[in-house]
Motif scaffolding. Sequence first.
Motif, PDB file in Angstrom:
ATOM      1  N   LEU A 143      41.101  44.605  37.309  1.00  0.00           N
ATOM      2  CA  LEU A 143      40.750  43.558  38.706  1.00  0.00           C
ATOM      3  C   LEU A 143      39.576  42.658  38.169  1.00  0.00           C
ATOM      4  O   LEU A 143      39.691  41.450  38.713  1.00  0.00           O
ATOM      5  CB  LEU A 143      40.256  44.672  39.705  1.00  0.00           C
ATOM      6  N   LYS A 144      38.648  43.183  37.262  1.00  0.00           N
ATOM      7  CA  LYS A 144      37.721  42.349  36.835  1.00  0.00           C
ATOM      8  C   LYS A 144      37.939  40.995  36.138  1.00  0.00           C
ATOM      9  O   LYS A 144      37.190  40.253  35.656  1.00  0.00           O
ATOM     10  CB  LYS A 144      36.495  43.188  36.176  1.00  0.00           C
ATOM     11  N   TYR A 145      39.158  40.916  35.621  1.00  0.00           N
ATOM     12  CA  TYR A 145      39.652  39.994  34.927  1.00  0.00           C
ATOM     13  C   TYR A 145      40.453  39.145  35.614  1.00  0.00           C
ATOM     14  O   TYR A 145      40.839  37.845  35.076  1.00  0.00           O
ATOM     15  CB  TYR A 145      40.524  40.377  33.711  1.00  0.00           C
TER      16      TYR A 145
ATOM     17  N   ALA B  59      37.301  41.683  41.475  1.00  0.00           N
ATOM     18  CA  ALA B  59      36.422  43.034  41.794  1.00  0.00           C
ATOM     19  C   ALA B  59      35.207  42.301  42.768  1.00  0.00           C
ATOM     20  O   ALA B  59      34.939  42.796  43.572  1.00  0.00           O
ATOM     21  CB  ALA B  59      35.998  43.399  40.601  1.00  0.00           C
TER      22      ALA B  59
ATOM     23  N   ASN C   7      35.882  36.408  40.671  1.00  0.00           N
ATOM     24  CA  ASN C   7      36.995  37.507  40.033  1.00  0.00           C
ATOM     25  C   ASN C   7      37.265  38.336  41.227  1.00  0.00           C
ATOM     26  O   ASN C   7      36.515  38.506  42.176  1.00  0.00           O
ATOM     27  CB  ASN C   7      36.837  38.056  38.877  1.00  0.00           C
TER      28      ASN C   7
END
Lengths: 198, 198
Positions: A20-22, A39, A37
């Motif tokens: 999710l961080k990407y 997250a 992003n």
Amino acid sequence: MSTNSRLDQQIAFIEYIDKLKYITRKTRLFGSGRHENDAEHSWHLAMMALVLKEHSNEQVDLLKVIKMLLIHDIVEINAGDVFLYDTTKNHDNTEEELKAAKEIFGMLPAEQANELINIWLEFEEGETAEARYAHSLDRLEPIMQNASNDGGTWAEFQVPYSTVIHKTQKIEKGSNVLWSYAKDLIDDNHSKGIIPKG
Amino acid sequence: MSTNSRLDQQIAFIEYIDKLKYITRKTRLFGSGRHENDAEHSWHLAMMALVLKEHSNEQVDLLKVIKMLLIHDIVEINAGDVFLYDTTKNHDNTEEELKAAKEIFGMLPAEQANELINIWLEFEEGETAEARYAHSLDRLEPIMQNASNDGGTWAEFQVPYSTVIHKTQKIEKGSNVLWSYAKDLIDDNHSKGIIPKG
């Protein structure tokens, strides 16, 4: 390494959702050129839920709201992000997203998977007090970010005023107070010519 | 723009904590060279709290645990991040952090500020079931990340095995199951020579 099969499933899920961080959103951080992003966005919405709870039109179960907001974009890991103002693709509740929810939450032990799929569906359907409040926050954050960024995505994609209002007015279903605040920001950007007429 | 002074305070707080997204940790994302930031980390810990709750040694109030994890690093916006394995500076509960907590949470209306300062202090003191479980997760995530990154910060900073154990064994106070899992990861990296002896 572990003989605890529930734990193995949970650990695999925890590692998977790191993706999710990407996933980069169109909106940018406050007063910044850096894209947010998913997250970071999810964390920020959970904090907003905590701090703004008194402004929900209805009493809400805060834990359920926070669960919704923490997980609401996880399906985008498999289904991709759809921009709120995308003119070719529907933002909400696509078949791809349901498939993604079943795939990703389905990594967990069955009763946990079911709980998270149901909370995600409840958010998508938007028919409960918790879902209405959660949606208000999901719409409010990018309005605040755009207002701090000389119009942000409104200016970048030349989104007309009527479209901005159409896409954001559901804030009012969750919170009259937050909609009043958001509408002032939108109208201010419209009156300055940052949000185009139309 | 708003005549609601509570809302104005809350909005100012929400904008201010955006800075958490710029605070970079030493640890990196799973199987990645990219450093994690504190907002991503806080989101991930809240998800872990949700999914791993059954492994807490004691019954916990999940909402309180999630609140703790969402806010636990916000003080670093003003006080800076201290690396777990820093050899010159104490990681925990410094005067600077207490000052930062009062400054940042103090932006909110008084009763909300007090609630968040108290939850942050409860986390720092680590003397309740919720704080113990929250600390377990805060220690577990970087162990999982390091294990996925050929030793990550253990290898990068050549942290000896005894120090790794000393800094992480409090996981056991919150969860025997998670400590057993974490210890296996640490021992595996030690036996491969990734975590140096000593």
